[in-house]
Design an enzyme around this catalytic site. Structure first.
Site, PDB file in Angstrom:
ATOM      1  N   CYS A 114      51.792  48.075  71.742  1.00 54.71           N
ATOM      2  CA  CYS A 114      51.711  48.582  73.127  1.00 54.71           C
ATOM      3  C   CYS A 114      51.622  50.102  73.199  1.00 54.71           C
ATOM      4  CB  CYS A 114      52.891  48.077  73.943  1.00 54.71           C
ATOM      5  SG  CYS A 114      52.941  46.287  74.058  1.00 54.71           S
ATOM      6  N   HIS A 250      53.192  52.773  80.183  1.00 55.74           N
ATOM      7  CA  HIS A 250      52.864  51.436  79.697  1.00 55.74           C
ATOM      8  C   HIS A 250      53.572  50.448  80.616  1.00 55.74           C
ATOM      9  CE1 HIS A 250      52.462  47.847  77.472  1.00 55.74           C
ATOM     10  NE2 HIS A 250      53.717  47.812  77.056  1.00 55.74           N
ATOM     11  N   ASN A 280      51.813  42.765  81.347  1.00 59.79           N
ATOM     12  CA  ASN A 280      51.758  43.690  80.218  1.00 59.79           C
ATOM     13  C   ASN A 280      50.489  43.401  79.410  1.00 59.79           C
ATOM     14  OD1 ASN A 280      52.089  45.031  77.793  1.00 59.79           O
ATOM     15  ND2 ASN A 280      54.218  44.405  77.489  1.00 59.79           N
TER      16      ASN A 280
HETATM   17  O1  UT7 Z   1      55.492  46.019  75.753  1.00 60.80           O
HETATM   18  C1  UT7 Z   1      56.297  45.911  74.629  1.00 60.80           C
HETATM   19  C2  UT7 Z   1      57.695  46.141  74.939  1.00 60.80           C
HETATM   20  N1  UT7 Z   1      58.273  45.008  75.598  1.00 60.80           N
HETATM   21  C3  UT7 Z   1      59.202  45.190  76.494  1.00 60.80           C
HETATM   22  O2  UT7 Z   1      59.507  46.323  76.807  1.00 60.80           O
HETATM   23  C4  UT7 Z   1      59.951  44.001  77.048  1.00 60.80           C
HETATM   24  C5  UT7 Z   1      61.380  44.352  77.165  1.00 60.80           C
HETATM   25  N2  UT7 Z   1      62.219  43.286  77.634  1.00 60.80           N
HETATM   26  C6  UT7 Z   1      62.185  42.801  78.903  1.00 60.80           C
HETATM   27  O3  UT7 Z   1      61.343  43.181  79.687  1.00 60.80           O
HETATM   28  C7  UT7 Z   1      63.267  41.860  79.313  1.00 60.80           C
HETATM   29  O4  UT7 Z   1      64.254  41.804  78.319  1.00 60.80           O
HETATM   30  C8  UT7 Z   1      62.775  40.413  79.630  1.00 60.80           C
HETATM   31  C9  UT7 Z   1      61.957  40.417  80.914  1.00 60.80           C
HETATM   32  C10 UT7 Z   1      61.950  39.904  78.475  1.00 60.80           C
HETATM   33  C11 UT7 Z   1      63.975  39.492  79.844  1.00 60.80           C
HETATM   34  O5  UT7 Z   1      64.801  39.997  80.867  1.00 60.80           O
HETATM   35  P1  UT7 Z   1      66.371  40.136  80.635  1.00 60.80           P
HETATM   36  O6  UT7 Z   1      66.936  40.571  81.908  1.00 60.80           O
HETATM   37  O7  UT7 Z   1      66.581  41.028  79.440  1.00 60.80           O
HETATM   38  O8  UT7 Z   1      66.816  38.646  80.344  1.00 60.80           O
HETATM   39  P2  UT7 Z   1      67.480  38.025  79.028  1.00 60.80           P
HETATM   40  O9  UT7 Z   1      66.512  37.977  77.901  1.00 60.80           O
HETATM   41  O10 UT7 Z   1      68.797  38.711  78.782  1.00 60.80           O
HETATM   42  O11 UT7 Z   1      67.755  36.552  79.540  1.00 60.80           O
HETATM   43  C12 UT7 Z   1      68.602  36.294  80.665  1.00 60.80           C
HETATM   44  C13 UT7 Z   1      68.501  34.826  80.986  1.00 60.80           C
HETATM   45  C14 UT7 Z   1      68.676  33.918  79.774  1.00 60.80           C
HETATM   46  O12 UT7 Z   1      69.389  32.763  80.197  1.00 60.80           O
HETATM   47  P3  UT7 Z   1      70.969  32.612  79.901  1.00 60.80           P
HETATM   48  O13 UT7 Z   1      71.092  32.703  78.403  1.00 60.80           O
HETATM   49  O14 UT7 Z   1      71.608  33.777  80.605  1.00 60.80           O
HETATM   50  O15 UT7 Z   1      71.279  31.284  80.479  1.00 60.80           O
HETATM   51  C15 UT7 Z   1      67.264  33.523  79.424  1.00 60.80           C
HETATM   52  O16 UT7 Z   1      67.203  32.284  78.756  1.00 60.80           O
HETATM   53  O17 UT7 Z   1      67.210  34.525  81.523  1.00 60.80           O
HETATM   54  C16 UT7 Z   1      66.632  33.429  80.783  1.00 60.80           C
HETATM   55  N3  UT7 Z   1      65.189  33.572  80.757  1.00 60.80           N
HETATM   56  C17 UT7 Z   1      64.397  33.058  81.719  1.00 60.80           C
HETATM   57  N4  UT7 Z   1      64.670  32.348  82.828  1.00 60.80           N
HETATM   58  C18 UT7 Z   1      63.638  31.991  83.605  1.00 60.80           C
HETATM   59  C19 UT7 Z   1      64.421  34.230  79.857  1.00 60.80           C
HETATM   60  N5  UT7 Z   1      63.128  34.144  80.206  1.00 60.80           N
HETATM   61  C20 UT7 Z   1      63.098  33.423  81.360  1.00 60.80           C
HETATM   62  C21 UT7 Z   1      62.044  33.022  82.213  1.00 60.80           C
HETATM   63  N6  UT7 Z   1      62.366  32.304  83.326  1.00 60.80           N
HETATM   64  N7  UT7 Z   1      60.771  33.342  81.983  1.00 60.80           N
END
Ligand code: UT7
Length: 323
Positions: A114, A250, A280
């Site tokens: 990215c 980005h 993205n």
């Molecule tokens: O471009 C390259 C660089 N990439 C990035 O910068 C991405 C960076 N990361 C992010 O943008 C975020 O971490 C995400 C959008 C990927 C995830 O958001 P988050 O607030 O960090 O959520 P998390 O991974 O801590 O997950 C929270 C909860 C989990 O459930 P539990 O364990 O709390 O029950 C996940 O399983 O959200 C759940 N979850 C979802 N729920 C519904 C993860 N993905 C999804 C989804 N829909 N798509």
């Protein structure tokens, strides 16, 4: 007399097919509400089956050439930043060169995920400033949908396909009148490779593999590293970061973008965000956002613009330019 690398034109291309969050909720256990709240994404574009990364790149390049008023024959350097090349070899840049009908100069790919467009822009700027090449096409192009695991809700909801391109032209400093790339900053910390990678490759599995990400760990790294790069690139150029007209980030997550704005005490109105409609698009997201803002009249000639990115590697970086 020094040579500046001036952006003579830019262009973008998004595939016709749009995939909404509701479409995704039919594939994995997710919802429009979750995706919008956690990322800011509403929809993304997906390349048609017969559309390759080089096809997207060529469309963006043609738009950039038209905006700059140049023909493909005026180009002597093509750099494509991509993580999703058409083939293992030759480079996508070589294929783009052939499709554009360019027969001169050099063409190669850059792989910094990215952050790829920042790496490519910085590289092209140095070739132009050295006088070795006169006019470059710098392209970020991705068919990221091809390396997604469509059963992994933690990654498949985030990405989209697209391409963006700059025509970068060498000009004597006096003629450039302050325009052009001013400074850039590129970083990598390979110790963090496990946070974001693809679980396949030529010399390991002989497969393409799928994106694997520890999303919340990447998120935690993002705001600090991006802010560090932006502060460095501005301070090193003797520019007060709050005096920039536009920030073109980005587009990984609206919450990361807002976190950086808050940390650096910038105004949200200074930031170009395309994430809602594109998701993205990896190496394509920065030139796509830049071109959208040029097209709608926000970025004007002479504006001071700060680009930033972070991605797999981890890689991160920033570039400061005058449009
Ligand atoms: O471009 C390259 C660089 N990439 C990035 O910068 C991405 C960076 N990361 C992010 O943008 C975020 O971490 C995400 C959008 C990927 C995830 O958001 P988050 O607030 O960090 O959520 P998390 O991974 O801590 O997950 C929270 C909860 C989990 O459930 P539990 O364990 O709390 O029950 C996940 O399983 O959200 C759940 N979850 C979802 N729920 C519904 C993860 N993905 C999804 C989804 N829909 N798509």
């Amino acid at each position: 007399m020094s040579i500046k690398a001036v952006i003579a034109g830019c262009g973008g291309y998004l595939p016709a097919t749009v995939m909404t969050n509701d479409d995704l909720s039919k594939l994995v256990d997710t919802s429009d509400e979750w995706i919008r709240e956690r990322t800011g994404i509403r929809e993304r574009h997906i390349a048609a089956e017969d559309e390759k990364t080089s096809d997207l790149a060529v469309k963006a390049a043609e738009a950039a050439l038209a905006a700059a008023g140049y023909a493909p024959q005026d180009i002597d350097l093509i750099i494509v930043a991509t993580t999703t090349p058409d083939l293992t070899f030759p480079s996508t840049a070589a294929i783009v060169q052939a499709k554009l009908g360019v027969a001169a100069g050099a063409a190669f790919d850059i792989q910094a995920v990215c952050t790829g467009f920042i790496y490519a822009l910085s590289t092209a700027e140095k070739f132009i400033a050295s006088g070795q090449y006169k006019r470059a096409l710098v392209i970020g192009a991705e068919t990221f949908s091809r390396i997604l695991d469509w059963t992994d809700r933690g990654t498949c909801v985030l990405f989209g396909d697209g391409a963006g391109a700059f025509v970068l032209e060498g000009m004597e400093e006096a003629e450039a009148g302050g325009r052009g790339v001013i400074n850039s900053y590129l970083r990598c910390d390979g110790q963090l490779v496990d946070l974001l990678y693809v679980d396949g490759g030529v010399s390991s599995t002989q497969t393409t593999g799928h994106v694997r990400m520890q999303g919340n760990k990447v998120f935690r790294e993002a705001v600090n590293r991006i802010s560090e790069a932006m502060e460095w690139v501005a301070a090193d150029a003797g520019v007060d970061i709050r005096s920039v007209d536009w920030v073109v980030p980005h587009q990984a997550n609206e919450r990361i973008i807002r976190g950086v704005v808050k940390k650096l005490d910038l105004e949200p109105e200074q930031v170009i965000s395309t994430i809602a409609g594109q998701g993205n698009t990896s190496a394509a997201s920065i030139p796509l956002a830049y071109c959208q803002a040029v097209g709608d009249g926000r970025i004007k000639p002479g504006d001071l613009v700060l680009l930033e990115g972070m991605g797999g590697g981890l890689t991160w970086g920033a570039a400061l330019l005058r449009a």
